[in-house]
Design a protein around this motif. Sequence first.
Motif, PDB file in Angstrom:
ATOM      1  N   LEU A 125       0.712  -0.736   0.098  1.00  0.00           N
ATOM      2  CA  LEU A 125       0.462  -0.237  -0.221  1.00  0.00           C
ATOM      3  C   LEU A 125       1.057   0.856  -0.365  1.00  0.00           C
ATOM      4  N   LYS A 126       0.619   2.113  -0.739  1.00  0.00           N
ATOM      5  CA  LYS A 126       1.475   3.289  -0.735  1.00  0.00           C
ATOM      6  C   LYS A 126       0.502   4.806  -0.438  1.00  0.00           C
ATOM      7  N   PHE A 127       1.135   5.534   0.195  1.00  0.00           N
ATOM      8  CA  PHE A 127       0.514   7.076   0.445  1.00  0.00           C
ATOM      9  C   PHE A 127       1.604   7.835   0.026  1.00  0.00           C
ATOM     10  N   VAL A 128       1.275   8.628  -0.850  1.00  0.00           N
ATOM     11  CA  VAL A 128       1.685  10.048  -0.838  1.00  0.00           C
ATOM     12  C   VAL A 128       1.236  11.240  -0.481  1.00  0.00           C
ATOM     13  N   ALA A 129       1.597  12.057   0.888  1.00  0.00           N
ATOM     14  CA  ALA A 129       0.294  13.384   1.104  1.00  0.00           C
ATOM     15  C   ALA A 129       0.874  14.871  -0.502  1.00  0.00           C
ATOM     16  N   ASP A 130      -0.914  14.685  -0.628  1.00  0.00           N
ATOM     17  CA  ASP A 130      -0.392  15.594  -1.455  1.00  0.00           C
ATOM     18  C   ASP A 130      -0.110  16.979  -1.010  1.00  0.00           C
ATOM     19  N   ARG A 131       0.183  17.715  -1.987  1.00  0.00           N
ATOM     20  CA  ARG A 131       0.442  19.550  -1.391  1.00  0.00           C
ATOM     21  C   ARG A 131      -0.250  19.645  -0.508  1.00  0.00           C
ATOM     22  N   ILE A 132      -1.589  20.014  -0.812  1.00  0.00           N
ATOM     23  CA  ILE A 132      -2.648  20.491  -0.283  1.00  0.00           C
ATOM     24  C   ILE A 132      -2.980  19.652   1.223  1.00  0.00           C
ATOM     25  N   GLU A 133      -3.135  18.329   1.249  1.00  0.00           N
ATOM     26  CA  GLU A 133      -2.667  17.623   2.886  1.00  0.00           C
ATOM     27  C   GLU A 133      -1.396  17.661   3.460  1.00  0.00           C
ATOM     28  N   SER A 134      -0.503  18.082   2.676  1.00  0.00           N
ATOM     29  CA  SER A 134       0.553  18.279   2.837  1.00  0.00           C
ATOM     30  C   SER A 134       0.710  19.600   4.808  1.00  0.00           C
ATOM     31  N   PHE A 135      -0.310  20.432   4.014  1.00  0.00           N
ATOM     32  CA  PHE A 135       0.122  21.542   4.966  1.00  0.00           C
ATOM     33  C   PHE A 135      -0.696  21.872   5.715  1.00  0.00           C
ATOM     34  N   VAL A 136      -1.929  21.144   6.049  1.00  0.00           N
ATOM     35  CA  VAL A 136      -2.352  20.443   7.644  1.00  0.00           C
ATOM     36  C   VAL A 136      -2.224  19.120   7.664  1.00  0.00           C
ATOM     37  N   THR A 137      -1.037  18.572   7.177  1.00  0.00           N
ATOM     38  CA  THR A 137      -0.851  18.073   8.268  1.00  0.00           C
ATOM     39  C   THR A 137       0.629  17.417   8.188  1.00  0.00           C
ATOM     40  N   ASP A 138       1.477  17.569   7.746  1.00  0.00           N
ATOM     41  CA  ASP A 138       2.942  18.028   8.540  1.00  0.00           C
ATOM     42  C   ASP A 138       3.451  18.730   9.633  1.00  0.00           C
ATOM     43  N   ILE A 139       4.226  18.627  10.786  1.00  0.00           N
ATOM     44  CA  ILE A 139       4.281  19.377  11.750  1.00  0.00           C
ATOM     45  C   ILE A 139       4.607  20.667  11.203  1.00  0.00           C
ATOM     46  N   HIS A 140       3.691  21.787  11.769  1.00  0.00           N
ATOM     47  CA  HIS A 140       3.930  22.723  11.490  1.00  0.00           C
ATOM     48  C   HIS A 140       4.847  22.939  12.936  1.00  0.00           C
ATOM     49  N   ALA A 141       5.709  24.672  13.310  1.00  0.00           N
ATOM     50  CA  ALA A 141       6.468  24.643  14.295  1.00  0.00           C
ATOM     51  C   ALA A 141       6.567  25.863  14.383  1.00  0.00           C
ATOM     52  N   ARG A 142       6.721  26.478  15.399  1.00  0.00           N
ATOM     53  CA  ARG A 142       7.477  28.365  16.295  1.00  0.00           C
ATOM     54  C   ARG A 142       6.424  28.699  15.658  1.00  0.00           C
ATOM     55  N   ASP A 143       5.448  28.085  16.771  1.00  0.00           N
ATOM     56  CA  ASP A 143       3.959  29.312  16.951  1.00  0.00           C
ATOM     57  C   ASP A 143       4.515  29.862  17.994  1.00  0.00           C
ATOM     58  N   HIS A 144       4.774  30.426  18.545  1.00  0.00           N
ATOM     59  CA  HIS A 144       5.086  31.743  20.068  1.00  0.00           C
ATOM     60  C   HIS A 144       4.915  32.948  20.138  1.00  0.00           C
ATOM     61  N   ARG A 145       4.191  33.041  21.675  1.00  0.00           N
ATOM     62  CA  ARG A 145       4.096  34.483  21.645  1.00  0.00           C
ATOM     63  C   ARG A 145       5.262  34.487  22.738  1.00  0.00           C
ATOM     64  N   ILE A 146       6.271  35.346  22.614  1.00  0.00           N
ATOM     65  CA  ILE A 146       7.481  35.624  23.865  1.00  0.00           C
ATOM     66  C   ILE A 146       7.217  36.855  23.952  1.00  0.00           C
ATOM     67  N   HIS A 147       6.994  37.223  25.804  1.00  0.00           N
ATOM     68  CA  HIS A 147       7.421  38.987  26.959  1.00  0.00           C
ATOM     69  C   HIS A 147       8.387  38.433  26.564  1.00  0.00           C
ATOM     70  N   GLY A 148       9.430  39.544  26.002  1.00  0.00           N
ATOM     71  CA  GLY A 148      10.951  39.284  26.414  1.00  0.00           C
ATOM     72  C   GLY A 148      11.654  40.776  26.775  1.00  0.00           C
ATOM     73  N   LYS A 149      12.703  40.342  27.699  1.00  0.00           N
ATOM     74  CA  LYS A 149      13.057  42.092  28.783  1.00  0.00           C
ATOM     75  C   LYS A 149      14.171  41.645  28.169  1.00  0.00           C
ATOM     76  N   ILE A 150      14.620  42.891  28.872  1.00  0.00           N
ATOM     77  CA  ILE A 150      16.836  42.652  28.953  1.00  0.00           C
ATOM     78  C   ILE A 150      16.828  43.930  29.342  1.00  0.00           C
ATOM     79  N   ALA A 151      18.261  43.826  30.670  1.00  0.00           N
ATOM     80  CA  ALA A 151      18.732  45.072  31.844  1.00  0.00           C
ATOM     81  C   ALA A 151      19.890  44.922  31.215  1.00  0.00           C
ATOM     82  N   VAL A 152      20.289  46.759  30.930  1.00  0.00           N
ATOM     83  CA  VAL A 152      21.169  46.673  30.283  1.00  0.00           C
ATOM     84  C   VAL A 152      21.197  48.398  31.486  1.00  0.00           C
TER      85      VAL A 152
END
Lengths: 279, 162, 798
Positions: free
Chosen positions: C288-315
């Motif tokens: 049995l063969k499965f190839v994710a087509d491009r439309i499927e890939s966008f909704v199933t390949d892992i996503h990454a990097r969805d972050h909201r960061i409050h950042g502070k620096i003291a100098v």
Amino acid sequence: MKPAPFGYAKARSVDDAVALLARYADAHLIAGGQSLVATLNMRLSAPRLLIDINALDELKQIACNGETLTLGALVRHAEAERSAEVARHAPLIAQALPHIAHPAIRNRGTIGGSIAYADPAAELPACLLALGGTVELAGPAGRRTVKAGDFFKGLFETALGPNEVLTAVRVPVARPDSRYGFAELARRHGDYALVGLAAAATAEGAALRDVRLAFFGVGATPVRAQTAEAALERGEDAVAALARDLQPADDVQASAAAKRHLAGVLLRRVAAQLTGTRA
Amino acid sequence: MTERFHDIALTVNGEPVHERVDARRTLVDFLREDLALTGSHVGCEHGVCGACTVLLDGAIVRGCLTLAVQCDGARVETIEGVADSGAIADLRAAFEARNALQCGFCTPGMLLTAQALLAHGGVPSREEIRAHLSGNYCRCTGYHAIVDAVEAVARGRAGRRK
Amino acid sequence: MKIADDVPSSLSALDRPNSYIGRSVPRPNLARLTEGRAQYVSDVTLPRMAHVAFVRSPYAHARIKAIDTAAAKKAPGVIAVVTGAELAQVITPWVGVLTHLKGIKSAPQHAIAVERACWQGEAVCAVAARTRAEAEDACEVVAVDYEELTPVTDPETALDPATPVIHASLGDNLTFERKHEAGEVDKAFAEADAVVATTFRFGRHTGVTNEPRAIVADWNPGEARLTVYQGTQAPHMMQNLFAKHLGLEEHQVRVLTKDVGGSFGIKVHTYADEMATVALAKLLKRPLKFVADRIESFVTDIHARDHRIHGKIAVKRDGTITAFEIDDLTGIGPYSVYPRTSGIEANQVVNLVGGPYKCPNYRARARVVFQNKNVMCQYRAVGHPIATSVTENLVEMAAAAIGVDAVEIRRRNLFPDDAYPCASAAGLKFEKLSHHASLDKITTMMDYAALRAEQARLRTQGIYCGIGFASFIEVTNPSAAFYGVGGARISSQDGATVRLDATGAIFVASGVTEQGQGAEAVIAQCVASAFGVPLDKVRVITGDTDNVPYGGGTWASRAAGIGGEAAWQAGKALRQNVLAVAGSILQADAKALDIRNGAVVDADTGRERLGLDEVARIAYFRPDTLPPGFQAELMATRHYVPRAWPFAFTNGIQASWLEVDIDTGFIRLLKHWCVEDCGTVINPQLVDEQVRGGVVQGIGAALFEHCVYDARGQLLNGNMADYLVPMAGEMPDIEVGHVVSPTADSELGAKGAGEAGTAGAPGCVVNAVNDALRPLGAKTITEIPLTPDVVLSALGRI
């Protein structure tokens, strides 16, 4: 993604294509297929029959009669790019063509297909509108001509009837006093424009008359910015006037506010092209 | 006349091919699955990535946006045929020497597209090379080495033509 | 074999004649790729092979009330239509947690959703048919009765009491929380001369590998063996997981990777639809063969990097950075991905913020929350781009606040090059880094002073160019500290087997894998150098669990440093074995012999004594001529795992020179530089190309890439026209330089380099844009991607 099943027929003539469209419900013409096959692959469109018109030599001519340049519907973008006649008689189209997608797409995509598909972010419909050209249609009731201004009616909606074939576009040839301008903003080379402007005018001394500004990417169809046109003809600030002409919507690439702003930037740049001055 | 399945006769890499195809079969799927010519690749099926680029009657086209049934009577060339012919030997050598390919998936399309540019002659600028290749997606190389390779081959061919 | 751009072996401390270490030798397998004769899993066909397509939920969150498969089962070409409940009889669910991420929790995930679909695109039913097209036709007539549920789509409110809990059994939507504190953070902020506090937003991305995910599964009931062709980065890991969840023994499973059309971490994870395909193959007893087509890939390949960061620096006014603080919120999918977990990226962000700097005061909190969106997990440079962007943007903002040059503030705060070994405020242990040498090198490469002068000159003409930097550290060569200690059966060690063949060629089997980075070439170079043969005599195989040593595969930039070291040791071991045979044949002392350029030679003079083909001939075909009691061993296996350091940290710095069109908000990248210290460089060209490719991926993040979801959890731009990946037209030329700080944890001293480009690029592009716009009084930009909207807003033009 694979298309849903469909039947396939090769039209032997324009009349044959018209007859096939009339005989079979849910039939669709295929020319270059560069937009159509993508929508078929994604099953956004599932016609029962494709009528292939690629063999119709009668639709492939590039002809000039001194007043008008005729581009047959099946002229490929790449052919038009290479054509000395297009460069000479329709420099606005020549300027727009390299912005259309990429070479492999332009080798198959057709002038007629681009006009008939009428993507709101496409270059050629706006060029046609700016040039005040016409569209030739063939249908069960015979041949007819539609002005560019009457052809683009809504989102992917044109005056092309369900049983009609777009056979050619015609544009007035460039004259010594013709002035043209073209600019588009796309995130990446070959992408559909965020905003674009195709413009034509006639020079009258230092002034411009018959200014035609056709924006694309800012509405459901290419849009004539008539208030801005009038302002340009009067030598006034056309960018301020533009706010009355364009009401773009937000989309995934740019907000409405950004599009309005960018339209103004393009207007300044294209106005400079029309008058031959630096922006 | 309006059926789903049609007989087509065409040449592929110089060889005559006769097959019966479903009208919805794209050219690239036909080449890969019916003829086992897997050198052309499927990356998006919307004509954007360029991995399916092949030659149709001498011009580069997207194999995913062309129907096999439209290729009756046509001359199709894929990377296998073009590579075997030797026509892109210098381009392949330049790509290999500069590591202008990593996973290789975009490479057949990239080579055929580059060859189409080089066929115009002359030495295109790096900007012109980038613009011409802007319809071929590469995720691995970042394009710099590819531009180097195409530029080097253009110079080489222009030098040889003198 | 032509050798391009030879680099003198001053890059390497290793001293072997004709060594390939430090040489830019072309990869041996490239001709196959350029003539279209590669074999990707998407090319694989087997006899009687059928194809799978999936019915996927159109809703982000919905109860599956009923699935009517009757019409689909009768559709042309259909072999089977299988629901999640039916498939659950064949394959068990999994939970993506590891014990070293304290408190991480997740719910069981099935190969095909059973009662509920939890993200738009999750598979709810599978169709196996003769062709992919027929499978898709049948999918259209599967009738699924959904009851829409409220989706959780805003990480900021995911933990509010009013927000529905996606998995009731878990109690809330918190996947994982980590806190860290070092030094005296509050005191540092109180005593600072300037504090910069801001909020960073990073758009969700996805990998868009050119070859989509593909898998061919073949269960042979006669042999009771499962063969899986899968472009995975970690075949042994997948072998274990297939066996575990299908009730098989590991030795019943063989995983083959073939050629892989790009991965970057996308293909190192366990995907429900791939597990479903394997389970279906076992159920249906045909390939049995499965190839994710491009439309499927966008909704199933892992996503990454969805972050909201409050950042502070003291100098302080003198430029000393005295504190960093972050509060990171990341919204993953409804499940923590298996087996590596979706907590690692946030964990890395906490670990890596402030990493290049000697500042001892650091506070961090990271929370990972479930969402009804596609799953998220490790993707190239895991967490580094986020941490580096936050750190480097804060550093340059601090520099601007106190009127110190961007290079100068780094000079005052980067760990000194003689500070090692030492540890960061986050507790990272550094063996030897070269932040200052790298900074010196990049400023020379880019002619920093001249660029600043050019920038000033252009500003007088109304042209706004910017320069931005990003210093970074990178995790490479991970020990068991990364996954093993958490209970994952992911190997941190690796092995190589080398064999002298009957005609004197060398065969190598390595446990690392190839996705285009050149792992096979690097392995070949290590063996050829350690053993003593020309490179064209060495053939390497990878990616076959039946035929390679047990290994970890390629990820976290481990192939050269770990896989290469195992290959180096195996090459050395085989050399000893062959010299023993040669000594016995020649009646000479093996210690006085060497192998160079494919022959046994006198070590002193280099005089050729015996060809390797002759050694092989005698050992294999005339062992009767060898002394009694002597057994030739022309094969050797060695393994390697880093023991002294949990990770081999590398360091580097990047710089971006760009122009911002202040009318349009468009950014033009003019040039990019990267100085990378990855220890011993085995193949300079391959390292440089990894850096370049990584930089462009990072630029994609900075300018273009964003998975845009609406409030209902619908992905709005899941296609190649609307999700913008970097193409050639907009990318700059990228110049790469090196500093070399080898690790002493291995003989080769090689660290990893695969992810450095991606780690630093987004941060330095954002810094460059802010640098360009600062004189205009623009608001500082702290979100990516840098679309025209973002730039025009910062300028106040819209």
